[in-house]
Each structure stands twice: as structure tokens, then as C-alpha cells.
Write a protein that holds these residues in place. Structure first.
Motif, PDB file in Angstrom:
ATOM      1  N   LYS A 116      14.769  -5.519  -4.883  1.00 42.69           N
ATOM      2  CA  LYS A 116      13.973  -6.580  -4.274  1.00 42.69           C
ATOM      3  C   LYS A 116      13.690  -6.272  -2.806  1.00 42.69           C
ATOM      4  O   LYS A 116      12.578  -6.521  -2.312  1.00 42.69           O
ATOM      5  N   GLU A 117      14.681  -5.729  -2.108  1.00 42.98           N
ATOM      6  CA  GLU A 117      14.486  -5.387  -0.696  1.00 42.98           C
ATOM      7  C   GLU A 117      13.512  -4.225  -0.553  1.00 42.98           C
ATOM      8  O   GLU A 117      12.635  -4.240   0.324  1.00 42.98           O
ATOM      9  N   LEU A 118      13.641  -3.225  -1.407  1.00 44.65           N
ATOM     10  CA  LEU A 118      12.713  -2.090  -1.374  1.00 44.65           C
ATOM     11  C   LEU A 118      11.276  -2.554  -1.619  1.00 44.65           C
ATOM     12  O   LEU A 118      10.350  -2.129  -0.919  1.00 44.65           O
ATOM     13  N   GLU A 119      11.093  -3.428  -2.601  1.00 52.31           N
ATOM     14  CA  GLU A 119       9.756  -3.913  -2.911  1.00 52.31           C
ATOM     15  C   GLU A 119       9.204  -4.750  -1.764  1.00 52.31           C
ATOM     16  O   GLU A 119       8.004  -4.707  -1.463  1.00 52.31           O
ATOM     17  N   GLY A 120      10.078  -5.485  -1.089  1.00 46.41           N
ATOM     18  CA  GLY A 120       9.655  -6.270   0.056  1.00 46.41           C
ATOM     19  C   GLY A 120       9.134  -5.394   1.187  1.00 46.41           C
ATOM     20  O   GLY A 120       8.125  -5.722   1.836  1.00 46.41           O
ATOM     21  N   ILE A 121       9.796  -4.260   1.401  1.00 45.72           N
ATOM     22  CA  ILE A 121       9.360  -3.319   2.453  1.00 45.72           C
ATOM     23  C   ILE A 121       8.024  -2.702   2.062  1.00 45.72           C
ATOM     24  O   ILE A 121       7.133  -2.518   2.907  1.00 45.72           O
ATOM     25  N   ARG A 122       7.852  -2.368   0.790  1.00 48.03           N
ATOM     26  CA  ARG A 122       6.571  -1.825   0.326  1.00 48.03           C
ATOM     27  C   ARG A 122       5.445  -2.840   0.529  1.00 48.03           C
ATOM     28  O   ARG A 122       4.356  -2.498   1.010  1.00 48.03           O
ATOM     29  N   GLN A 123       5.690  -4.079   0.192  1.00 49.31           N
ATOM     30  CA  GLN A 123       4.660  -5.107   0.316  1.00 49.31           C
ATOM     31  C   GLN A 123       4.329  -5.360   1.784  1.00 49.31           C
ATOM     32  O   GLN A 123       3.169  -5.611   2.135  1.00 49.31           O
ATOM     33  N   GLU A 124       5.322  -5.290   2.628  1.00 47.09           N
ATOM     34  CA  GLU A 124       5.102  -5.429   4.072  1.00 47.09           C
ATOM     35  C   GLU A 124       4.186  -4.316   4.573  1.00 47.09           C
ATOM     36  O   GLU A 124       3.277  -4.551   5.390  1.00 47.09           O
ATOM     37  N   ALA A 125       4.411  -3.093   4.078  1.00 50.85           N
ATOM     38  CA  ALA A 125       3.567  -1.964   4.478  1.00 50.85           C
ATOM     39  C   ALA A 125       2.146  -2.141   3.965  1.00 50.85           C
ATOM     40  O   ALA A 125       1.167  -1.890   4.686  1.00 50.85           O
ATOM     41  N   ILE A 126       2.003  -2.586   2.735  1.00 45.40           N
ATOM     42  CA  ILE A 126       0.674  -2.802   2.142  1.00 45.40           C
ATOM     43  C   ILE A 126      -0.075  -3.905   2.885  1.00 45.40           C
ATOM     44  O   ILE A 126      -1.304  -3.835   3.075  1.00 45.40           O
TER      45      ILE A 126
END
Length: 387
Positions: free
Chosen positions: A235-245
Motif C-alpha cells: 500500500k505504501e509503495l502504491e501510494g508513492i507511485r500515485q504521488e509520482a503520477i
């Protein structure tokens, strides 16, 4: 394991200040640059963020220890003192690779063997096993020995960060993605910049310019070794990806124009741009440099022309530079040319406004910079690089 880690990013020589600037813009603390390497303080989550976002880094490492070793015993004890169990589980794979330069311990295979043996001995204190099967996720250990100073690191990236995923095929003598990104940064490409490359090859320079202008994270289309470690929640990894996007600027006015005398290069540039997701921002066509005109101005021209060590002999390359001088020396364009030819300015017909030493692979080059009259990409005083 401490939350505050030393993160290190190797880079091509000449790009240290560019990479340090990237890290600072991402909010990293204690950023420090030295030859071919930039370090900062951060967390495992920051390491993932850097893998996603850094354009000029070759990879992201976690530095675990640094010590002097002039004997194999000193190397063994220094390695064994590192808390490897904080990162390596009982089933994880932990291959070792590294290099040594100007040091008493000059045999890389011997050093590799000693490092591996010391890590195994340390882990046996923590895990009740006699043999490590190493069937789990890879924790790549790296050592660097320079003037008897040992640095031990873990690689969080996996394949090098220049492997964005869009360049499955390349033209002859391509420019590396991380070097192209560094040139784009030095050229101060912005969201509304018009970028041209009259020697597009596989399209790397103009594609990296588009990714930069639109703020598309260079690592968004790939995975990293750190993700397989299981030390950060999905969940944290996906949150960082979405922040970048979320930082992508699809509304930016960037436009790219690329040409090449080789029809195969034109096709390849289009294919690579499509893989990168920015093909709609590019216009690509077949043209000789003698006929090249920027379709829109003011414009920034970035190019890596053929030269004697690559695709043509020296005299052919210099004839090309003379043509470039006639065609590209304009007040309404800024020009950035990377070449190893020290005679470029004389043959082009005008001294560069500034120069910067860079390396294209193992070839020492100069980036010759010609600024447009009143151009927006003229560096400020603090951004100027030494000749």
C-alpha cells in the motif's frame, strides 16, 4: 534497522551537480556530491521514491559501512561487523560484486570471496542454518575499494536506472538515457520548451526532453529490486507511485521535433516515443542536416552528431560540423552539442558560450552550449558550470 539511511546514487562523471539538484528538488536531506556519486539521508521509502524519479542516477544504493582495509583480515572483520540481518533474510539471495582501484587489495575475485564469507558468518549468528539456499529475493551486495577505503552497499534498483523500458531497440552508437537526461537538465528544458534534434538516432534526447518537460517519472513503467524485499507495505509503495503520477503535467505545452537522414532511425524514434507514451508530442521526419530548419522558434536544439570514433571518419564528421555551423548558428535557437572533438568550436565557426566535460560511455566529451539571444534557458549565475 535505522529509519535514517545513507542513500547513494552513482552517476556518469560530469553529472554530479545535476543529480544533486534532482535530489534536493525531491526534498532529500544532507545531499553531498563527489566524483561519480551523490549521497543523501533518507528512508527505504525515499529509496523507492528516488528510483522512480531520478533521471540522471545509474542506480540507488543503501550505504551500510565504510572503513579502511589493507589486508584480507581487515576486510573480513569490517564486513562481518555490518548488521546484514537487518536487510537479508534466511532464504534471501545475496550475491556479491564490486571493484578495487589504487588499493592494496586489488584482486576483485579474492575480495568478492572474502566479503561473501564474512556476510555468511554474520548471518549464521542470527539464523539457525548451516547452508543458505538463497532462493528468495535478491539483495545485491556491492563493495567499492578506492585507495584502501572500503564502501559496502546494497543495491535497491536491480537493472540500471537508464533502462526506462522505452528503448528496446537502439540505433548505432546511442546516447545513454541518463546522459541524455543530464543534457536536458543542463539545457533548462521547461514545460513549454520547443526541443529539436536533427540527428535523432533512436530518439533518446528528444524523448528524455519530453519526459522531463511533462514531469513523467522515468521509472514509472518498471519495477525495482526493493519492491521484492517485502520491507515496505504494498500500500505504501502504491501510494508513492500515485504521488509520482500526480505530478505529471499533461497540460504542458512542450513540443519535440526530431529528424535523421536514416529512415530506419526515424521509424525507431517513433516506436520508442510510442513506448514512452509521448509520441503525440513529437514530429519525426527524414531530413539531411543541410536542409534542417526548426519548425518553431524560439527552440532548443539538443544533438549528439556522428563523430570519428562512432559512425564516420574524422573528416566526414568535421564536414558535418561545418554544415551545422551554417544551418544551426541562429539567434533564435539555443544549441547543445555533445562531441569528443576538441576542434568542434573552430570547425563550427564560433566559440561556445560555455562548455562542460561529460562522458558518453568511456569517451570523454564536451557539451558545447550556445545560448539564444535573450533565451529563457540562459543559466543564472549560480547555475553556471565551469569550463
Amino acid at each position: 534497522m535505522s529509519d535514517r539511511l545513507t542513500l547513494a546514487a552513482p552517476c556518469l562523471f560530469g553529472l554530479e551537480s545535476v543529480l544533486a539538484g534532482e535530489m534536493r528538488r525531491l526534498g532529500m536531506q544532507d545531499v553531498a556530491a563527489r566524483d561519480g556519486r551523490v549521497t543523501c539521508k533518507g528512508t527505504l521509502a525515499d529509496a523507492f521514491r528516488l528510483n522512480l524519479q531520478l533521471r540522471t542516477a545509474e542506480r540507488v544504493l543503501i550505504d551500510l559501512a565504510s572503513f579502511e582495509a589493507k589486508s584480507f583480515e581487515a576486510l573480513f572483520q569490517g564486513v562481518k561487523a555490518v548488521p546484514w540481518e537487518d536487510f537479508i533474510g534466511s532464504s534471501d539471495a545475496f550475491p556479491v560484486k564490486g571493484w578495487s582501484l589504487h588499493s592494496v587489495l586489488h584482486s576483485v575475485p579474492d575480495c568478492q570471496s572474502i566479503v561473501k564469507k564474512a556476510v555468511v558468518e554474520r548471518l549464521r549468528r542470527c539464523y539457525p542454518v548451516e547452508w543458505f539456499e538463497e532462493t528468495g529475493p535478491v539483495r545485491q551486495i556491492q563493495f567499492a575499494i578506492h585507495k584502501d577505503q572500503v564502501t559496502l552497499s546494497l543495491d535497491t534498483s536491480g537493472p540500471g536506472l537508464h533502462k526506462r523500458g522505452y528503448r528496446q531497440l537502439s540505433a548505432e552508437a546511442p546516447i545513454k538515457e541518463t546522459l541524455a537526461a543530464g543534457i536536458v537538465d543542463l539545457a533548462h528544458v521547461r514545460g513549454d520548451t520547443v526541443v529539436c534534434d536533427p540527428f535523432c538516432g533512436s530518439g533518446t534526447l528528444v524523448i528524455e526532453a519530453a519526459l522531463h518537460a511533462l514531469r513523467i517519472p522515468p521509472g514509472i513503467g518498471r519495477r525495482f529490486q526493493l519492491e521484492r524485499w517485502g520491507q515496505l507495505p504494498q500500500k505504501e509503495l502504491e501510494g508513492i507511485r500515485q504521488e509520482a503520477i500526480a505530478g505529471v503535467r499533461r497540460d504542458a505545452g512542450f513540443a519535440g521535433y526530431a529528424s535523421d537522414i536514416d529512415e530506419a532511425a526515424v521509424r525507431l524514434t517513433r516506436e520508442n516515443a510510442a513506448k514512452a507514451g509521448i509520441v503525440s508530442r513529437l514530429t519525426v521526419w527524414k531530413a539531411d542536416i543541410a536542409d534542417f530548419l526548426p519548425p518553431r522558434t524560439p527552440a532548443t536544439i539538443l544533438c549528439n552528431p556522428p563523430y570519428g570514433e562512432r559512425l564516420m571518419d574524422v573528416e566526414q564528421a568535421r564536414a558535418l560540423y561545418r554544415t551545422m555551423g551554417r544551418v544551426l548558428d541562429r539567434e533564435d535557437v539555443s544549441l547543445y552539442v555533445i562531441t569528443p572533438d576538441e576542434e568542434f568550436e573552430r570547425i563550427f565557426g564560433r566559440p561556445a558560450t560555455r562548455r562542460r566535460k561529460l562522458y558518453n560511455g568511456m569517451i570523454r566529451c564536451q557539451l558545447y552550449m550556445y545560448f539564444a539571444a535573450g533565451g529563457k534557458n540562459r543559466p543564472t549565475g549560480r547555475e553556471r558550470s565551469a569550463r
